[in-house]
Write a protein that holds these residues in place. Structure first.
Motif, PDB file in Angstrom:
ATOM      1  N   GLU A   1      42.043  40.513  35.130  1.00  0.00           N
ATOM      2  CA  GLU A   1      40.546  40.870  35.414  1.00  0.00           C
ATOM      3  C   GLU A   1      40.300  39.690  36.762  1.00  0.00           C
ATOM      4  O   GLU A   1      39.263  40.467  37.311  1.00  0.00           O
ATOM      5  N   GLN A   2      41.474  38.473  36.930  1.00  0.00           N
ATOM      6  CA  GLN A   2      40.445  38.054  38.280  1.00  0.00           C
ATOM      7  C   GLN A   2      41.287  38.677  39.360  1.00  0.00           C
ATOM      8  O   GLN A   2      40.527  38.345  40.398  1.00  0.00           O
ATOM      9  N   PHE A   3      41.736  39.954  39.844  1.00  0.00           N
ATOM     10  CA  PHE A   3      42.014  40.686  40.629  1.00  0.00           C
ATOM     11  C   PHE A   3      41.352  41.795  40.892  1.00  0.00           C
ATOM     12  O   PHE A   3      41.632  42.546  42.163  1.00  0.00           O
ATOM     13  N   GLU A   4      39.719  42.272  39.828  1.00  0.00           N
ATOM     14  CA  GLU A   4      39.440  42.992  40.035  1.00  0.00           C
ATOM     15  C   GLU A   4      37.958  42.781  40.295  1.00  0.00           C
ATOM     16  O   GLU A   4      37.088  41.658  40.457  1.00  0.00           O
ATOM     17  N   CYS A   5      37.138  42.982  41.270  1.00  0.00           N
ATOM     18  CA  CYS A   5      35.789  42.686  42.068  1.00  0.00           C
ATOM     19  C   CYS A   5      34.767  43.347  40.917  1.00  0.00           C
ATOM     20  O   CYS A   5      34.612  44.145  40.161  1.00  0.00           O
TER      21      CYS A   5
END
Length: 273
Positions: free
Chosen positions: A13-17
């Motif tokens: 989820e840390q890869f999503e804006c």
């Protein structure tokens, strides 16, 4: 070095804006408390959506950007077999030959649900219309009519059919741009009437598809010099400093889309006035 690291679902989820909920579009920017936001969303956000702190000028999440260069994922379109690194993800999705999505006329992103994207990310207002006919208006102070102005953007909803609407005052001319989302061919008529004198301006034409969007093209769907519109612009009753142009809108479905050149809309001089 062989890695023995394991990652839980929250890691990805840390890869999503946090605004668009898609993979970050590089460069990745940081706020003063260290939260990340993608470049596309940063361009239209003053403060961080998570903590409301301002973004630090020229501050970037370089570590996360480097990770994006090393992580690859198969294209999301089933027929495409390409493996793409996350830093190139948006470019590939936009250009992929198997992409069935529509391109946003504001930011150029590939969108499966374009209407939702325009409302959520670009301040378009969805307006319910009567099935085939409705009265709409453009309102603003007199200065807006005589200067270069981008009017509030809208989405006219005729039942399950949508028309994207953009209006601009540019170089002394009022432009209205209309684009359809559906593959069904659509004709539109716009009528402006002075109730006191009975004078009228009418426009009729076929509406191009959103994929044919051209900003300030040579053949807008409606264009009229401001000085000609002055007799049709009236003071709004409840707001004496606001001037309103009322337009009667009529829509007609023609049929399914056929791959043929779209006929050019005739210039205003060839339209009944």
């Amino acid at each position: 070095m062989t890695s023995d690291l394991n990652f839980n679902s929250a890691f990805y989820e840390q890869f999503e804006c946090p605004i668009c909920f898609e993979y970050f579009k590089l460069p990745i920017h940081l706020c003063s408390l260290g939260h990340s936001i993608c470049n596309r969303c940063k361009e239209r956000s003053r403060n961080c959506p998570q903590c409301r702190q301002p973004f630090v000028q020229n501050s970037r999440n370089i570590s996360l950007e480097k990770m994006f260069e090393q992580i690859s994922k198969r294209c999301k379109f089933t027929e495409c077999s390409s493996e793409v690194t996350l830093d190139q993800w948006h470019n590939h999705q936009s250009e992929c030959q198997y992409n069935p999505n529509l391109k946003c006329l504001e930011c150029g992103s590939s969108e499966e649900f374009l209407i939702n994207h325009l409302v959520r990310n670009h301040e378009y207002k969805e307006i319910s219309m009567e099935q085939n006919e409705c009265l709409r208006s453009f309102s603003g102070p007199m200065a807006s009519w005589h200067s270069n102005t981008e009017w509030p953007k809208g989405i006219w909803k005729f039942g399950e059919e949508y028309l994207v609407v953009k209006a601009k005052t540019h170089s002394g001319v009022f432009h209205v741009y209309l684009y359809r989302i559906s593959k069904n061919l659509t004709a539109i008529s716009l009528e402006i009437t002075n109730q006191d004198t009975g004078s009228c301006i009418k426009f009729k034409g076929d509406i191009p598809h959103i994929s044919d969007y051209i900003d300030l093209s040579t053949n807008p769907h409606f264009n009229c010099e401001i000085k000609q519109l002055m007799t049709f612009i009236k003071v709004q009753e409840d707001e004496q400093d606001t001037y309103k142009l009322s337009v009667k809108v009529k829509k007609k479905d023609i049929g399914m889309y056929i791959e043929e050149p779209i006929m050019e809309v005739p210039p205003l001089n060839d339209i009944e006035i």
